[in-house]
Each structure stands twice: as C-alpha cells, then as structure tokens.
Design an enzyme around this catalytic site. Structure first.
Site, short mmCIF file in Angstrom:
data_model
loop_
_atom_site.label_atom_id
_atom_site.label_comp_id
_atom_site.label_asym_id
_atom_site.label_seq_id
_atom_site.Cartn_x
_atom_site.Cartn_y
_atom_site.Cartn_z
N ARG A 27 48.07 14.68 68.44
CA ARG A 27 48.68 14.96 67.14
C ARG A 27 48.68 16.47 66.99
O ARG A 27 47.65 17.12 67.11
CB ARG A 27 47.85 14.28 66.04
CG ARG A 27 48.25 14.63 64.61
CD ARG A 27 49.60 13.98 64.27
NE ARG A 27 49.87 14.01 62.86
CZ ARG A 27 50.24 15.09 62.17
NH1 ARG A 27 50.37 16.25 62.76
NH2 ARG A 27 50.49 15.00 60.89
N GLU A 35 58.50 11.61 58.26
CA GLU A 35 58.25 10.25 58.75
C GLU A 35 59.56 9.61 59.21
O GLU A 35 60.64 10.06 58.86
CB GLU A 35 57.63 9.40 57.63
CG GLU A 35 56.23 9.82 57.26
CD GLU A 35 55.20 9.53 58.35
OE1 GLU A 35 55.39 8.57 59.12
OE2 GLU A 35 54.22 10.28 58.43
N ARG A 69 43.38 10.04 67.85
CA ARG A 69 44.29 11.03 68.42
C ARG A 69 43.59 12.38 68.53
O ARG A 69 42.76 12.72 67.69
CB ARG A 69 45.54 11.18 67.55
CG ARG A 69 46.34 9.91 67.43
CD ARG A 69 47.52 10.07 66.49
NE ARG A 69 47.09 10.43 65.14
CZ ARG A 69 47.87 10.50 64.08
NH1 ARG A 69 49.16 10.23 64.20
NH2 ARG A 69 47.41 10.83 62.91
#
Length: 140
Positions: A27, A35, A69
């Site tokens: 990330r 999004e 992540r």
C-alpha cells in the site's frame, strides 16, 4: 527492500515479488487514490500501472496495516517517489491523517490550483469520506 511489481490492484495498492520470491501486497504510503466507483479511479490505476508495472522498485518500508499490507514509500526509475507523482498529477489525495510528509501537501495544493486530474471536479470527494458515506448508506 526491492522487487518486481507483478500486479496493480488499484492506484495505491500493488503486488511485489521480492528477490527471495515472496509475494507481498504493498500500500503506497501517505496518499489515498479514488476508490473503484469514484471518478478518476481508473486513471489513477492506469498511472500507477504505467509507472511501475513490470519494473523493479525500491520500497522504504514503514509498517504493516491491519490488512497485512506493507505500507511503503515506493521509489521507481531510480529517483521518483510514487506518492509524490500520484499527488502531483492529480490522481491521489495527501492522506493527512496518516502522513507527516509536508511536501505532499505542497504538491496537492499545486495540483488543485492548476486543476489537474481529479481536481477538475470541483466536488472531488476524498476516498475516506466516500467510504464513510457509503457505509452510512448501507446501514438499515
């Protein structure tokens, strides 16, 4: 840590194959891209793909998030910072809640002034607000 980018999930998330053949999910630190169903989501993913897909990149690891992540600054083409480039080109917001990178705010302010990328939309909604709004709509 270095490795080869093998998949782009969205504008700020990708998979990287390390030198020891471990696949990790990364990330990008200090930013938030639109999004999936938001305007400019596809363009943010495309920008990230053109910048790093199939390339070897260097990760400056910060921490792991609650999803496992790796939160990292991503350096590509020897000196380019992916967070900075996404914000500069109007494909991400500076994620102030989690960031101490003051240069990102300068880049975001400049992108707003020249109305590049998502800043062409005068009602551009940050993804964290969009996610929160979406959750509220789902509740009975």
């Amino acid at each position: 840590m270095t490795g080869k980018v093998t998949a782009i999930t969205d504008g700020d998330t990708f998979k990287l194959l390390t030198k020891d053949s471990t696949l990790i999910k990364v990330r990008v630190a200090n930013i938030d891209c639109p999004e999936r169903k938001q305007p400019f989501s596809t363009k943010a993913k495309q920008f990230t793909s053109e910048a790093i897909f199939g390339k070897n990149v260097t990760l400056d690891y910060l921490k792991k998030d609650r999803y496992g992540r790796f939160i990292c600054n991503v350096i590509y083409n020897d000196s380019l910072n992916l967070s900075h480039e996404l914000v500069k080109h109007g494909f991400a917001w500076h994620y102030v809640k989690y960031s101490k990178d003051t240069y990102l705010q300068v880049l975001e302010d400049e992108a707003k002034v020249i109305k590049i990328g998502l800043w062409q939309d005068k009602n551009a909604m940050p993804p964290w607000e969009w996610r929160s709004h979406k959750k509220k709509k789902v509740k009975p």
